[in-house]
Write a protein that holds these residues in place. Structure first.
Motif, PDB file in Angstrom:
ATOM      1  N   LEU A  73       0.820  -1.209   0.000  1.00  0.00           N
ATOM      2  CA  LEU A  73       0.000   0.000   0.000  1.00  0.00           C
ATOM      3  C   LEU A  73       0.852   1.257   0.000  1.00  0.00           C
ATOM      4  O   LEU A  73       0.459   2.282  -0.568  1.00  0.00           O
ATOM      5  CB  LEU A  73      -0.934   0.000   1.215  1.00  0.00           C
ATOM      6  N   ALA A  74       2.004   1.201   0.649  1.00  0.00           N
ATOM      7  CA  ALA A  74       2.867   2.386   0.713  1.00  0.00           C
ATOM      8  C   ALA A  74       3.326   2.804  -0.686  1.00  0.00           C
ATOM      9  O   ALA A  74       3.530   4.007  -0.942  1.00  0.00           O
ATOM     10  CB  ALA A  74       4.073   2.110   1.610  1.00  0.00           C
ATOM     11  N   ARG A  75       3.494   1.854  -1.598  1.00  0.00           N
ATOM     12  CA  ARG A  75       3.901   2.173  -2.960  1.00  0.00           C
ATOM     13  C   ARG A  75       2.726   2.663  -3.805  1.00  0.00           C
ATOM     14  O   ARG A  75       2.916   3.339  -4.817  1.00  0.00           O
ATOM     15  CB  ARG A  75       4.516   0.944  -3.636  1.00  0.00           C
ATOM     16  N   TRP A  76       1.528   2.313  -3.393  1.00  0.00           N
ATOM     17  CA  TRP A  76       0.322   2.628  -4.157  1.00  0.00           C
ATOM     18  C   TRP A  76      -0.148   4.034  -3.821  1.00  0.00           C
ATOM     19  O   TRP A  76      -0.097   4.458  -2.674  1.00  0.00           O
ATOM     20  CB  TRP A  76      -0.745   1.592  -3.820  1.00  0.00           C
ATOM     21  N   ARG A  77      -0.644   4.781  -4.801  1.00  0.00           N
ATOM     22  CA  ARG A  77      -1.079   6.157  -4.574  1.00  0.00           C
ATOM     23  C   ARG A  77      -2.480   6.146  -3.953  1.00  0.00           C
ATOM     24  O   ARG A  77      -3.469   5.815  -4.609  1.00  0.00           O
ATOM     25  CB  ARG A  77      -1.055   6.950  -5.878  1.00  0.00           C
ATOM     26  N   TYR A  78      -2.530   6.534  -2.691  1.00  0.00           N
ATOM     27  CA  TYR A  78      -3.777   6.466  -1.919  1.00  0.00           C
ATOM     28  C   TYR A  78      -4.882   7.346  -2.497  1.00  0.00           C
ATOM     29  O   TYR A  78      -6.073   7.058  -2.345  1.00  0.00           O
ATOM     30  CB  TYR A  78      -3.508   6.891  -0.467  1.00  0.00           C
ATOM     31  N   GLU A  79      -4.506   8.450  -3.178  1.00  0.00           N
ATOM     32  CA  GLU A  79      -5.523   9.391  -3.663  1.00  0.00           C
ATOM     33  C   GLU A  79      -6.423   8.785  -4.728  1.00  0.00           C
ATOM     34  O   GLU A  79      -7.493   9.340  -5.036  1.00  0.00           O
ATOM     35  CB  GLU A  79      -4.877  10.673  -4.189  1.00  0.00           C
ATOM     36  N   LEU A  80      -6.035   7.637  -5.305  1.00  0.00           N
ATOM     37  CA  LEU A  80      -6.902   6.957  -6.264  1.00  0.00           C
ATOM     38  C   LEU A  80      -8.195   6.486  -5.614  1.00  0.00           C
ATOM     39  O   LEU A  80      -9.198   6.252  -6.303  1.00  0.00           O
ATOM     40  CB  LEU A  80      -6.160   5.764  -6.875  1.00  0.00           C
ATOM     41  N   LEU A  81      -8.177   6.352  -4.287  1.00  0.00           N
ATOM     42  CA  LEU A  81      -9.388   5.911  -3.581  1.00  0.00           C
ATOM     43  C   LEU A  81     -10.490   6.954  -3.608  1.00  0.00           C
ATOM     44  O   LEU A  81     -11.654   6.615  -3.355  1.00  0.00           O
ATOM     45  CB  LEU A  81      -9.039   5.577  -2.120  1.00  0.00           C
ATOM     46  N   ILE A  82     -10.150   8.197  -3.880  1.00  0.00           N
ATOM     47  CA  ILE A  82     -11.172   9.244  -3.891  1.00  0.00           C
ATOM     48  C   ILE A  82     -12.265   8.917  -4.903  1.00  0.00           C
ATOM     49  O   ILE A  82     -13.461   9.049  -4.617  1.00  0.00           O
ATOM     50  CB  ILE A  82     -10.541  10.618  -4.203  1.00  0.00           C
ATOM     51  N   GLN A  83     -11.876   8.483  -6.095  1.00  0.00           N
ATOM     52  CA  GLN A  83     -12.866   8.188  -7.136  1.00  0.00           C
ATOM     53  C   GLN A  83     -13.554   6.845  -6.932  1.00  0.00           C
ATOM     54  O   GLN A  83     -14.520   6.528  -7.632  1.00  0.00           O
ATOM     55  CB  GLN A  83     -12.204   8.224  -8.509  1.00  0.00           C
ATOM     56  N   TRP A  84     -13.037   6.041  -5.980  1.00  0.00           N
ATOM     57  CA  TRP A  84     -13.627   4.733  -5.714  1.00  0.00           C
ATOM     58  C   TRP A  84     -14.284   4.649  -4.334  1.00  0.00           C
ATOM     59  O   TRP A  84     -14.676   3.559  -3.905  1.00  0.00           O
ATOM     60  CB  TRP A  84     -12.555   3.638  -5.819  1.00  0.00           C
ATOM     61  N   HIS A  85     -14.428   5.770  -3.661  1.00  0.00           N
ATOM     62  CA  HIS A  85     -14.861   5.692  -2.260  1.00  0.00           C
ATOM     63  C   HIS A  85     -16.302   5.199  -2.124  1.00  0.00           C
ATOM     64  O   HIS A  85     -16.640   4.546  -1.134  1.00  0.00           O
ATOM     65  CB  HIS A  85     -14.679   7.045  -1.557  1.00  0.00           C
ATOM     66  N   TRP A  86     -17.161   5.469  -3.111  1.00  0.00           N
ATOM     67  CA  TRP A  86     -18.533   4.951  -3.007  1.00  0.00           C
ATOM     68  C   TRP A  86     -18.563   3.443  -3.228  1.00  0.00           C
ATOM     69  O   TRP A  86     -19.406   2.739  -2.664  1.00  0.00           O
ATOM     70  CB  TRP A  86     -19.442   5.650  -4.011  1.00  0.00           C
ATOM     71  N   VAL A  87     -17.638   2.935  -4.051  1.00  0.00           N
ATOM     72  CA  VAL A  87     -17.527   1.483  -4.220  1.00  0.00           C
ATOM     73  C   VAL A  87     -17.063   0.844  -2.911  1.00  0.00           C
ATOM     74  O   VAL A  87     -17.588  -0.197  -2.489  1.00  0.00           O
ATOM     75  CB  VAL A  87     -16.541   1.150  -5.360  1.00  0.00           C
ATOM     76  N   VAL A  88     -16.085   1.468  -2.266  1.00  0.00           N
ATOM     77  CA  VAL A  88     -15.618   0.983  -0.959  1.00  0.00           C
ATOM     78  C   VAL A  88     -16.759   1.008   0.055  1.00  0.00           C
ATOM     79  O   VAL A  88     -16.945   0.057   0.835  1.00  0.00           O
ATOM     80  CB  VAL A  88     -14.435   1.843  -0.460  1.00  0.00           C
ATOM     81  N   TYR A  89     -17.553   2.082   0.021  1.00  0.00           N
ATOM     82  CA  TYR A  89     -18.690   2.201   0.946  1.00  0.00           C
ATOM     83  C   TYR A  89     -19.716   1.100   0.691  1.00  0.00           C
ATOM     84  O   TYR A  89     -20.239   0.484   1.637  1.00  0.00           O
ATOM     85  CB  TYR A  89     -19.324   3.577   0.771  1.00  0.00           C
ATOM     86  N   ALA A  90     -19.986   0.831  -0.590  1.00  0.00           N
ATOM     87  CA  ALA A  90     -20.959  -0.218  -0.937  1.00  0.00           C
ATOM     88  C   ALA A  90     -20.467  -1.592  -0.497  1.00  0.00           C
ATOM     89  O   ALA A  90     -21.246  -2.400   0.043  1.00  0.00           O
ATOM     90  CB  ALA A  90     -21.216  -0.197  -2.445  1.00  0.00           C
ATOM     91  N   ILE A  91     -19.178  -1.865  -0.706  1.00  0.00           N
ATOM     92  CA  ILE A  91     -18.621  -3.151  -0.273  1.00  0.00           C
ATOM     93  C   ILE A  91     -18.707  -3.283   1.246  1.00  0.00           C
ATOM     94  O   ILE A  91     -19.012  -4.366   1.777  1.00  0.00           O
ATOM     95  CB  ILE A  91     -17.156  -3.274  -0.746  1.00  0.00           C
ATOM     96  N   THR A  92     -18.477  -2.188   1.949  1.00  0.00           N
ATOM     97  CA  THR A  92     -18.591  -2.189   3.411  1.00  0.00           C
ATOM     98  C   THR A  92     -19.998  -2.565   3.847  1.00  0.00           C
ATOM     99  O   THR A  92     -20.190  -3.420   4.736  1.00  0.00           O
ATOM    100  CB  THR A  92     -18.227  -0.800   3.968  1.00  0.00           C
TER     101      THR A  92
END
Length: 421
Positions: A73-92
């Motif tokens: 995760l440290a190598r991965w750009r965390y800001e990409l989650l901004i455009q996927w946050h509703w998908v993360v919310y739905a999975i939750t």
């Protein structure tokens, strides 16, 4: 000699090239994370030394998997989650709904789903999903307006409700802590936050000591007056909400399960049921007190080795630390958590954007609340709520969730603006 110098330079360049993707990694935070996890495995082994279990091995295995997660995760750009946050919310939400229909029950609660032979607790991973979702929302619109605060609360309320209905009172409190911490960092008016939690405090004080409730009511009216653009409406609203909440305390009490009521009542006086609901708390305090300054020594604690505290390797691992490592060991653990939290604050302050800063504060809120409540219930100053001690208590889902959260924070640190010399 020249060949050795050239060889050493070549090795050094290859090593630097290997570490380049993690150049900005927060190494103190990583060291504290792994150190606490390693200590957790040692104390879990001590707590189950005489019963033949191997949970301590699993703790270290999950810690190794967690290390891989952090470095990835440290190598991965965390800001990409901004455009996927509703998908993360739905999975939750899907995970929390699934456990209600497909989950297994224990101790009156339905919290686990069996996946490939492992028991997974979706509510633990829901904490990380909530942090990502709220960070994205507050990144797009800070909580400087009442409507933004209400929208954030609405998003947090749905997974909170599913967790509360499992029922899982402890984790639902963690959700509340995460939400309040992120709202505060997201520029919400502190008065609004205090007024939001005031009904709960008002209900407790009203039923515990009525004279003190009148002082509390006056204080909330004053805060309502000072915190809103319409002072009179703010004061009247604070008065009405806190006045009604006192009477509603009886109704909310009725919604709790019997074992949850027992935990809250026995916290005040565990001697009411010394062989039942108050047993854990009494034995935990005995164990910690018996440790003295330096402790009885690893594998030498009588309360721990004779298994006076059932399931000590989970929620009551701190009592094993207190008995076998003593006051000094407990102090070292507290200092380690303090430094870990300090690193989270520093990362939040130096993040390149509000989204990363809010992720760090969300993880900080989760760890601080769980640490305070868990240690508090081990020493008898907080009710038993089933909240594990981060990185130390045994629990595969909880440990993985902690590593996921800390991995996202490491991504924030690794992609912060580079220092110029």
């Amino acid at each position: 000699m020249l060949q050795r110098s050239v060889f050493g330079t070549h090795v050094g360049m290859r090593w630097k090239s290997f570490l380049a993707p993690w150049q900005q990694l927060d190494w103190p935070l990583l060291g504290l994370t792994l150190g606490l996890t390693g200590l957790g495995g040692v104390m879990i082994r001590s707590a189950e030394l005489n019963n033949g279990q191997t949970d301590w091995w699993w703790h270290w295995i999950i810690g190794g998997i967690g290390l891989a997660i952090i470095l990835t995760l440290a190598r991965w750009r965390y800001e990409l989650l901004i455009q996927w946050h509703w998908v993360v919310y739905a999975i939750t939400l899907v995970g929390l709904i699934a456990v209600m229909f497909l989950g297994t029950s224990a101790n009156g609660a339905q919290r686990w789903i069996g996946i490939l032979g492992f028991q997974v607790q979706p509510s633990e991973f829901a904490k990380i999903g909530l942090i990502i979702s709220l960070a994205a929302i507050l990144h797009s619109e800070p909580a400087s307006t009442l409507m933004a605060v209400l929208r954030t609360l609405g998003v947090a309320a749905v997974p909170w409700l599913f967790v509360f209905l499992e029922p899982n009172l402890g984790t639902s409190l963690v959700f509340g802590s995460i939400t309040m911490g992120m709202l505060y960092w997201g520029n919400a008016n502190p008065g609004w936050l205090l007024l939001m939690i005031s009904p709960i405090i008002s209900a407790i004080v009203f039923n515990a000591y009525l004279p003190a409730w009148f002082f509390w009511l006056g204080g909330m009216v004053y805060i309502g007056w000072r915190s809103f653009s319409w002072p009179i409406l703010g004061a009247l609203g604070a008065l009405a909400v806190n006045a009604v909440s006192g009477g509603l305390g009886h109704m909310l009490w009725g919604l709790l399960k019997d074992y949850q009521k027992a935990r809250l009542l026995l916290f005040l006086d565990p001697d009411q049921d010394p062989l039942g609901g108050g047993y854990h708390l009494i034995q935990s305090k005995i164990a910690i007190g018996a440790g003295g300054i330096w402790g009885r020594g690893l594998h030498q604690g009588t309360q721990t080795q004779l298994r006076f505290i059932p399931e000590q390797h989970t929620d009551f691992i701190f009592s094993a630390i207190g008995e076998e490592l003593g006051f000094i060991g407990c102090l070292c653990v507290l200092l380690a958590f303090w430094f870990l939290c300090l690193r989270l604050v520093i990362i939040a302050q130096n993040a390149k954007d509000n989204f990363g800063s809010l992720i760090a504060i969300g993880v900080l809120s989760m760890i601080v609340f769980q640490t305070i409540v868990n240690i508090g219930m081990n020493i008898g100053v907080a009710p038993i709520t089933g909240i594990p001690l981060p990185l130390l208590s045994y629990g595969r889902s909880a440990l993985l969730a902690n590593f996921l959260g800390l991995g996202l924070v490491q991504s924030v640190a690794n992609h912060r603006p580079r220092l110029k010399f």
